[in-house]
Design a protein around this motif. Structure first.
Motif, PDB file in Angstrom:
ATOM      1  N   VAL A  99       0.843  -1.205   0.000  1.00 15.05           N
ATOM      2  CA  VAL A  99       0.000   0.000   0.000  1.00 15.05           C
ATOM      3  C   VAL A  99       0.873   1.250   0.000  1.00 15.05           C
ATOM      4  N   GLU A 100       1.944   1.263   0.775  1.00 10.59           N
ATOM      5  CA  GLU A 100       2.833   2.426   0.806  1.00 10.59           C
ATOM      6  C   GLU A 100       3.463   2.670  -0.562  1.00 10.59           C
ATOM      7  N   ARG A 101       3.869   1.615  -1.248  1.00 15.51           N
ATOM      8  CA  ARG A 101       4.416   1.779  -2.609  1.00 15.51           C
ATOM      9  C   ARG A 101       3.345   2.346  -3.539  1.00 15.51           C
ATOM     10  N   ALA A 102       2.117   1.853  -3.414  1.00 10.39           N
ATOM     11  CA  ALA A 102       1.021   2.345  -4.258  1.00 10.39           C
ATOM     12  C   ALA A 102       0.725   3.818  -3.960  1.00 10.39           C
ATOM     13  N   VAL A 103       0.758   4.194  -2.683  1.00 12.42           N
ATOM     14  CA  VAL A 103       0.541   5.600  -2.311  1.00 12.42           C
ATOM     15  C   VAL A 103       1.616   6.469  -2.960  1.00 12.42           C
ATOM     16  N   GLU A 104       2.869   6.030  -2.906  1.00 11.54           N
ATOM     17  CA  GLU A 104       3.963   6.797  -3.519  1.00 11.54           C
ATOM     18  C   GLU A 104       3.792   6.903  -5.027  1.00 11.54           C
ATOM     19  N   THR A 105       3.302   5.845  -5.668  1.00  7.85           N
ATOM     20  CA  THR A 105       3.025   5.882  -7.106  1.00  7.85           C
ATOM     21  C   THR A 105       1.979   6.935  -7.420  1.00  7.85           C
ATOM     22  N   VAL A 106       0.896   6.950  -6.638  1.00  7.99           N
ATOM     23  CA  VAL A 106      -0.166   7.945  -6.857  1.00  7.99           C
ATOM     24  C   VAL A 106       0.366   9.345  -6.585  1.00  7.99           C
ATOM     25  N   ARG A 107       1.164   9.505  -5.547  1.00 15.50           N
ATOM     26  CA  ARG A 107       1.753  10.815  -5.228  1.00 15.50           C
ATOM     27  C   ARG A 107       2.565  11.366  -6.415  1.00 15.50           C
TER      28      ARG A 107
END
Length: 187
Positions: A99-107
């Motif tokens: 989830v943290e990697r996905a959040v960074e991708t969206v950011r």
């Protein structure tokens, strides 16, 4: 998710009891009207991260992103007083690091998306009663009344928050075409 937990996403206009397993979910909490900017921003953030998670998992599994869901409390006659948790269930293999990697991708891809407070949590409801509401959200009280009569008729009481599962995209569908599952945990 709909493929794995099909019975959670099938409802009719006749109330019924179901058993809801603990589900990992992307979650965001907030307050205010469902038509307000904070809620709409939360929906955009959740979908952005849910699709980024799915893209990262694509080499090992394929699935459809589950429908948006909402847990609600407050005064339905004063929508500005509502407190909510917007959520999207996730496959069991999703963990906090993913989830943290996905959040960074969206950011990176969508700067300005409000991601603060987005988390992976567990929704625990267990035994629940649910019904399908067809039509505008403003007409939900009659459907909720039918569900409440069913719950009390079964000798049960509420054990959790008002839960809605949006089978239609309320941002795109005409109000009369909306389909929403309304669910309450019971004991």
């Amino acid at each position: 998710m709909k493929q794995i937990h099909r019975d959670l996403y099938v409802a009719t206009t006749t109330p019924r009891l179901i058993d809801v397993p603990d589900l990992p979910c992307l979650m965001l909490d907030g307050s205010g009207a469902p038509s307000g900017e904070p809620y709409l921003d939360a929906v955009a953030a959740l979908y952005g991260v849910a699709y980024a998670v799915r893209a990262e998992l694509k080499p090992v599994m394929t699935y459809s992103v589950a429908p948006l869901e909402g847990l609600w409390d407050g005064d339905p006659d004063d929508l500005s007083s509502m407190r909510w948790t917007a959520l999207i269930p996730q496959p069991a293999r999703v963990d906090a690091a993913l989830v943290e990697r996905a959040v960074e991708t969206v950011r990176r891809k969508r700067p300005g998306t409000r991601l603060d407070g987005l988390r992976l949590g567990t929704m625990s409801e267990g035994r629940s009663a649910q019904i399908l509401h067809k039509g505008p959200f403003a007409e939900e009280p009659a459907t909720v009344k039918t569900l409440m009569e069913f719950i009390t008729g079964q000798g049960l009481s509420l054990a959790g928050r008002h839960h809605e599962i949006y089978l239609s995209d309320f941002r795109r569908a005409a109000p009369e075409k909306l389909r929403t599952i309304i669910r309450y945990p019971v004991r």
